[in-house]
Write a protein that holds these residues in place. Structure first.
Motif, mmCIF file in Angstrom:
data_model
loop_
_atom_site.group_PDB
_atom_site.id
_atom_site.type_symbol
_atom_site.label_atom_id
_atom_site.label_comp_id
_atom_site.label_asym_id
_atom_site.label_seq_id
_atom_site.Cartn_x
_atom_site.Cartn_y
_atom_site.Cartn_z
ATOM 1 N N LEU A 34 0.812 -1.216 0.000
ATOM 2 C CA LEU A 34 0.000 0.000 0.000
ATOM 3 C C LEU A 34 0.847 1.268 0.000
ATOM 4 N N LEU A 35 2.171 1.107 -0.070
ATOM 5 C CA LEU A 35 3.091 2.236 -0.274
ATOM 6 C C LEU A 35 3.099 3.223 0.888
ATOM 7 N N TRP A 36 3.202 2.724 2.109
ATOM 8 C CA TRP A 36 3.314 3.619 3.260
ATOM 9 C C TRP A 36 4.765 4.036 3.521
ATOM 10 N N ARG A 37 5.697 3.423 2.803
ATOM 11 C CA ARG A 37 7.101 3.829 2.869
ATOM 12 C C ARG A 37 7.748 3.523 1.525
ATOM 13 N N MET A 38 8.994 3.962 1.333
ATOM 14 C CA MET A 38 9.735 3.635 0.120
ATOM 15 C C MET A 38 10.424 2.290 0.312
ATOM 16 N N ASN A 39 10.464 1.500 -0.737
ATOM 17 C CA ASN A 39 11.149 0.209 -0.677
ATOM 18 C C ASN A 39 12.646 0.408 -0.888
ATOM 19 N N ARG A 40 13.425 -0.180 0.006
ATOM 20 C CA ARG A 40 14.875 -0.174 -0.200
ATOM 21 C C ARG A 40 15.198 -1.154 -1.328
ATOM 22 N N ARG A 41 16.058 -0.744 -2.250
ATOM 23 C CA ARG A 41 16.344 -1.574 -3.424
ATOM 24 C C ARG A 41 17.838 -1.738 -3.644
ATOM 25 N N ARG A 42 18.205 -2.897 -4.181
ATOM 26 C CA ARG A 42 19.604 -3.141 -4.533
ATOM 27 C C ARG A 42 19.846 -2.664 -5.951
ATOM 28 N N LEU A 43 21.003 -2.101 -6.189
ATOM 29 C CA LEU A 43 21.350 -1.638 -7.527
ATOM 30 C C LEU A 43 21.529 -2.820 -8.479
ATOM 31 N N ASP A 44 21.124 -2.640 -9.712
ATOM 32 C CA ASP A 44 21.420 -3.655 -10.714
ATOM 33 C C ASP A 44 22.886 -3.537 -11.113
ATOM 34 N N ILE A 45 23.359 -4.495 -11.900
ATOM 35 C CA ILE A 45 24.775 -4.553 -12.237
ATOM 36 C C ILE A 45 25.235 -3.302 -12.966
ATOM 37 N N GLU A 46 24.362 -2.728 -13.833
ATOM 38 C CA GLU A 46 24.775 -1.541 -14.584
ATOM 39 C C GLU A 46 25.014 -0.361 -13.644
ATOM 40 N N SER A 47 24.042 -0.078 -12.778
ATOM 41 C CA SER A 47 24.190 1.078 -11.881
ATOM 42 C C SER A 47 25.336 0.870 -10.900
ATOM 43 N N TRP A 48 25.496 -0.363 -10.444
ATOM 44 C CA TRP A 48 26.559 -0.619 -9.468
ATOM 45 C C TRP A 48 27.938 -0.466 -10.112
ATOM 46 N N ARG A 49 28.150 -1.110 -11.244
ATOM 47 C CA ARG A 49 29.463 -1.013 -11.904
ATOM 48 C C ARG A 49 29.753 0.425 -12.310
ATOM 49 N N ASP A 50 28.746 1.120 -12.866
ATOM 50 C CA ASP A 50 28.947 2.510 -13.276
ATOM 51 C C ASP A 50 29.272 3.395 -12.076
ATOM 52 N N SER A 51 28.630 3.116 -10.937
ATOM 53 C CA SER A 51 28.879 3.908 -9.734
ATOM 54 C C SER A 51 30.298 3.698 -9.227
ATOM 55 N N VAL A 52 30.763 2.462 -9.292
ATOM 56 C CA VAL A 52 32.138 2.169 -8.875
ATOM 57 C C VAL A 52 33.121 2.956 -9.737
ATOM 58 N N LEU A 53 32.909 2.928 -11.048
ATOM 59 C CA LEU A 53 33.789 3.660 -11.955
ATOM 60 C C LEU A 53 33.733 5.162 -11.693
ATOM 61 N N LEU A 54 32.531 5.663 -11.430
ATOM 62 C CA LEU A 54 32.382 7.102 -11.195
ATOM 63 C C LEU A 54 33.123 7.532 -9.934
ATOM 64 N N VAL A 55 32.922 6.791 -8.864
ATOM 65 C CA VAL A 55 33.562 7.139 -7.588
ATOM 66 C C VAL A 55 35.081 7.025 -7.694
ATOM 67 N N ALA A 56 35.540 6.058 -8.503
ATOM 68 C CA ALA A 56 36.983 5.880 -8.674
ATOM 69 C C ALA A 56 37.568 6.904 -9.638
ATOM 70 N N GLY A 57 36.713 7.748 -10.225
ATOM 71 C CA GLY A 57 37.197 8.747 -11.168
ATOM 72 C C GLY A 57 37.575 8.172 -12.514
ATOM 73 N N GLN A 58 36.986 7.028 -12.874
ATOM 74 C CA GLN A 58 37.382 6.327 -14.095
ATOM 75 C C GLN A 58 36.296 6.274 -15.161
ATOM 76 N N LEU A 59 35.086 6.727 -14.876
ATOM 77 C CA LEU A 59 33.968 6.520 -15.794
ATOM 78 C C LEU A 59 34.095 7.376 -17.049
ATOM 79 N N ASN A 60 34.014 6.710 -18.190
ATOM 80 C CA ASN A 60 33.979 7.376 -19.497
ATOM 81 C C ASN A 60 32.519 7.716 -19.798
ATOM 82 N N MET A 61 32.176 8.986 -19.899
ATOM 83 C CA MET A 61 30.792 9.428 -20.024
ATOM 84 C C MET A 61 30.364 9.637 -21.470
ATOM 85 N N SER A 62 31.153 9.195 -22.440
ATOM 86 C CA SER A 62 30.757 9.370 -23.838
ATOM 87 C C SER A 62 29.479 8.590 -24.115
ATOM 88 N N VAL A 63 28.625 9.153 -24.967
ATOM 89 C CA VAL A 63 27.303 8.592 -25.229
ATOM 90 C C VAL A 63 27.271 7.953 -26.610
#
Length: 871
Positions: free
Chosen positions: A697-726
């Motif tokens: 019934l949505l009385w709170r927000m559901n905590r969610r685990r990142l999928d592999i794309e968001s997790w790997r991209d986040s690791v690269l971003l935090v490490a200063g390594q992410l290539n942002m070309s589109v």
């Protein structure tokens, strides 16, 4: 009552003649239930039921099991919730009138209040920006972005944040991946030995990214993926990439007479991807029989199959015709040069084989001796038999191979040879018997004479043919001469052609030397001639233009209807079904598709506002990605076996406004993420948990685990390594230098990248409604030991060292801001400082550990649950 393949199931009033009773009595070939016989009482009940005439309540349709009775679509079918027209319900009244921020909040709060539940508190701004950023662009906010939002006191600070993220190029990247799951995006095949590859498949992925970034109306987004080639467009080629939705689909193994079934499987894949992905219906269940639960008939299924059987796959050039012609001319020149080389090598090989004819008797005699020696010693070496001769070992082996097979045995010239060779005891060496050797030599000489005569006969015939063609050329026009040349072939006596075939011409013939073996036997002139031909091939390859860009797409084929496959069997055909849309979603059964394949009419029917499913299904998928669960928790099944919506009025309200907004996905995002419901914290309320533990019934927000794309991209971003070309071609995720977003990894159906597979990436062979999330030891072992994590930990430590911070407390605080968007708590700060200051020898750290203390700490932070999860 309709009966089955074995005839009538029951004969009313006659249990003894009913197959049902025979089956439950276990007296026939069919025994039901198969796992164990019913009790005597249960059998008697069924016998009595049949004896009474199989009475069945008229009102019990569909049956208590939920299974439909076969037949036409009824009004009751059309009244199922998902088939009813979308209505815009009035906004409900709520007691807590100051809580809603968007219209959708009223529906959520009304339901909560009706159940006596209270929404939890609003989330803090820091958590909100991290949640929103990961939801909309798949990346965590940077330190500066967090600071800017926390310090923004303007009245529309939330709206500005949302618009900034929606207008980011990374928004299309994030949300395209959700759609690619549904479209089962892949760049090769898994169901065939000769896999069709899609080297330009990335163009479809990039088209989806661009469509989301420019907020292409979703009805147009869907229509172009079904019929872009049939829509008017100023830049037709640009939109053909959209048809990758179908064109990049699986292709099935079609050899050994399997082509009809392979095609049927291909049509089934397209029907399933279309109907589950866009309509939320399991239409593929009607491939073999009417759908057991939903109002979908076999006629519906094969009506859609006819659309796809009238459609062809094509690779459309993205360049002008003259570029295509230049490429084709270049390839033709290469093939001609390769053909000349092949003919030259074949002729050289034949000449070498013919040149060895004078030695045939010697080779046959040696081969016979080796065969005899090996009767006693199976390991007798060939080279011992040719000591002191000029014979070649590999040629003796070729003769041995030919004499042990069927190629020579079937030729009359070798009849006497095999009779003599087979005489004597099987384990007796006859090679030293003068009488046998003399007989073998006599036959070998005869074989050699026959071969030499056959070679001469062919040479004479070739010369005669050449003279005849020259004469024809002088007495006729060039066109006629060329025609005569094609019509005249070398004619040889049957015994001559057969002997030449088994000894010289056939690839397995003893004298048909492999190309890599003929060089020592060639004359200098022949060597120079072949070298020139090889050089010509290489020159043509260098001169030929590179392959032009193409797009994998669809085009109209020959319009044709499909016949029903009885029980799904492609070899048992029933009635022909005209191409049309699903009956339950049509206003008239007479609305047949008459424009080519019918794809354009299908696209219009699917995106029509009168179709109640498309908007509902799409809105529900968007809701699922924002809240972790859809309003309908079975997002690809809005049928009877699907789960009904928790908030049906909310779904209709959102769907109605979605269509009224011009099918704007970005506007739908805005309403959802700016709502009070989305801004709820993930904190728990014990009384709510007791009543609604799953938070349906949505009385709170559901905590969610990142999928592999968001997790790997986040690791690269935090490490200063992410290539942002589109955009652009896909890359190998296994390449340690690949620092692009995970979206751009090559997706193989045949062999999915192990990291993607490990972290629950969906099977690209099938349309996928949601990601599953497993927790297995291999995932944590990857985090602890993989080169990727080690490299990013080092990069993160190097980034910190470049920042100029030397104070350990400041270093820990900075790492926390990068990793989690916050400063560490007191105990977290102490733990980090203690770890970084401690001498490794004090806690028994092995000396062979390759990571520094700081690098180990960075890896620990990147491995935490807080980094993996979003509140």
């Amino acid at each position: 009552m309709a009966g089955g393949e074995s005839g009538s199931v029951v004969v009313e009033g006659k249990p003894d003649e009913s197959l049902l009773i025979e089956a439950i009595d276990y007296t026939g070939s069919i025994q039901m239930p198969p796992d164990g016989k019913l009790s005597d009482r249960e059998i008697e009940v069924l016998k009595k039921w049949v004896a009474l005439g199989v009475p069945w309540p008229v009102e019990a349709s569909p049956s208590a099991s939920g299974m439909r009775n076969p037949g036409s679509i009824t009004e009751q079918d059309r009244q199922f919730w998902s088939f009813r027209p979308i209505q815009e319900p009035e906004l409900p009244t709520v007691r807590k009138a100051d809580w809603p921020r968007q219209p959708l909040d009223r529906f959520v709060l009304n339901r909560l209040e009706a159940e006596g539940l209270e929404p939890t508190t609003e989330v803090d701004r820091r958590t909100y920006i991290r949640r929103l950023s990961l939801d909309l662009i798949g990346l965590p906010p940077t330190e500066s972005e967090i600071t800017s939002f926390l310090n923004d006191e303007s009245i529309d600070s939330y709206e500005q944040l949302v618009d900034r993220l929606l207008n980011s190029p990374q928004y299309g990247e994030r949300w395209s991946r959700h759609w690619l799951d549904i479209s089962r995006y892949g760049e090769d095949q898994a169901h065939t030995f000769q896999a069709r590859r899609y080297p330009s498949g990335f163009r479809y992925r990039d088209w989806v990214i661009d469509a989301f970034n420019r907020d292409l109306p979703i009805d147009q987004f869907l229509m172009q993926q079904i019929a872009a080639d049939l829509l008017p467009s100023e830049d037709r080629k640009q939109h053909l990439s959209a048809l990758g939705y179908f064109a990049l689909g699986p292709v099935y193994y079609a050899d050994a007479g399997c082509a009809p079934k392979a095609k049927a499987d291909e049509y089934d894949d397209r029907i399933d991807t279309l109907t589950r992905g866009i309509l939320g219906l399991t239409v593929s269940c009607a491939r073999c029989h009417d759908h057991k639960f939903d109002p979908i008939s076999m006629q519906d299924y094969y009506a859609l199959a006819g659309v796809f059987s009238s459609t062809d796959y094509v690779e459309e050039p993205l360049v002008p015709p003259e570029v295509v012609k230049a490429y084709n001319d270049g390839q033709s020149a290469i093939k001609q040069a390769e053909q000349r080389l092949k003919e030259g090598e074949t002729e050289a090989s034949r000449q070498v084989g013919e040149s060895l004819a004078p030695k045939v008797a010697d080779y046959l005699l040696v081969a016979w001796k080796v065969q005899n020696q090996r009767r006693i010693d199976p390991n007798y070496p060939t080279k011992r038999a040719i000591e002191g001769t000029d014979l070649q070992e590999f040629l003796v082996d070729r003769w041995l191979q030919g004499l042990s097979g069927d190629l020579l045995r079937g030729n009359s010239v070798f009849k006497e040879w095999f009779e003599i060779a087979a005489s004597g005891q099987a384990r007796t060496d006859l090679s030293s018997d003068p009488a046998y050797e003399e007989s073998i030599r006599r036959v070998a000489d005869e074989v050699q004479r026959n071969l030499e005569n056959a070679i001469q006969v062919r040479r004479d015939a070739e010369q005669a043919l050449k003279r005849q063609l020259a004469a024809d050329a002088e007495s006729s026009s060039p066109e006629e001469a060329k025609k005569n040349e094609k019509g005249k072939k070398l004619s040889l006596p049957d015994n001559v052609s057969k002997l030449l075939n088994v000894l010289v011409d056939n690839a397995n013939a003893p004298l048909a030397l492999p190309k890599d073996r003929i060089e020592p036997f060639l004359s200098d002139d022949t060597k120079q001639s072949l070298a020139a031909l090889r050089k010509a091939v290489e020159e043509q390859k260098k001169a030929a233009p590179a392959k032009y860009d193409v797009v994998h797409t669809l085009t109209e084929g020959k319009p044709s209807n499909q016949k029903i496959h009885l029980r799904g069997n492609v070899s048992e055909l029933g009635e022909e079904v005209p191409r049309r849309f699903l009956e339950v979603l049509s206003t008239s059964n007479d609305a047949l598709f008459e424009q080519g394949s019918g794809r354009l009419e299908l696209a219009k029917a699917i995106t029509s506002r009168q179709n109640p499913l498309t908007a509902r299904v799409f809105v529900n998928r968007v809701w699922q990605h924002h809240f972790g669960r859809g309003i309908v928790s079975t997002p690809s099944n809005f049928g009877l076996l699907g789960v009904p919506p928790t908030h049906p009025e909310l779904l209709d309200s959102l769907s109605s406004r979605f269509m009224n907004s011009g099918w704007s996905l970005k506007q739908l995002h805005r309403e959802i993420v700016l709502s009070a419901t989305y801004r709820l914290a993930s904190t728990s309320i014990p009384t709510n948990v007791e009543q609604d533990p799953d938070n349906r019934l949505l009385w709170r927000m559901n905590r969610r685990r990142l999928d592999i794309e968001s997790w790997r991209d986040s690791v690269l971003l935090v490490a200063g390594q992410l290539n942002m070309s589109v955009g652009g071609p896909s890359g190998n995720l296994a390449d340690k230098n690949n620092r692009r977003r995970t979206l751009y990894a090559a997706i193989s159906r045949h062999e999915l990248n192990p990291v993607l597979r490990l972290f629950d990436f969906p099977d690209p062979n099938l349309t996928s409604e949601r990601r599953s999330f497993t927790t297995v030891p291999m995932q944590q072992l990857f985090v602890l030991n993989s080169d990727f994590m080690v490299d990013q930990s080092r990069a993160m430590a190097a980034r910190l060292e470049k920042s100029g911070l030397t104070d350990v407390e400041s270093q820990v605080e900075q790492l926390y801001r990068w990793s989690f968007g916050r400063v560490p708590a007191v105990n977290e700060l102490k733990l980090g400082v203690d770890f970084l200051n401690r001498d490794p020898s004090e806690d028994g750290t092995p000396t062979e550990v390759k990571l520094s203390r700081l690098e180990q700490y960075c890896q620990a932070l990147l491995s935490t649950n807080e980094f993996f999860f979003v509140d």
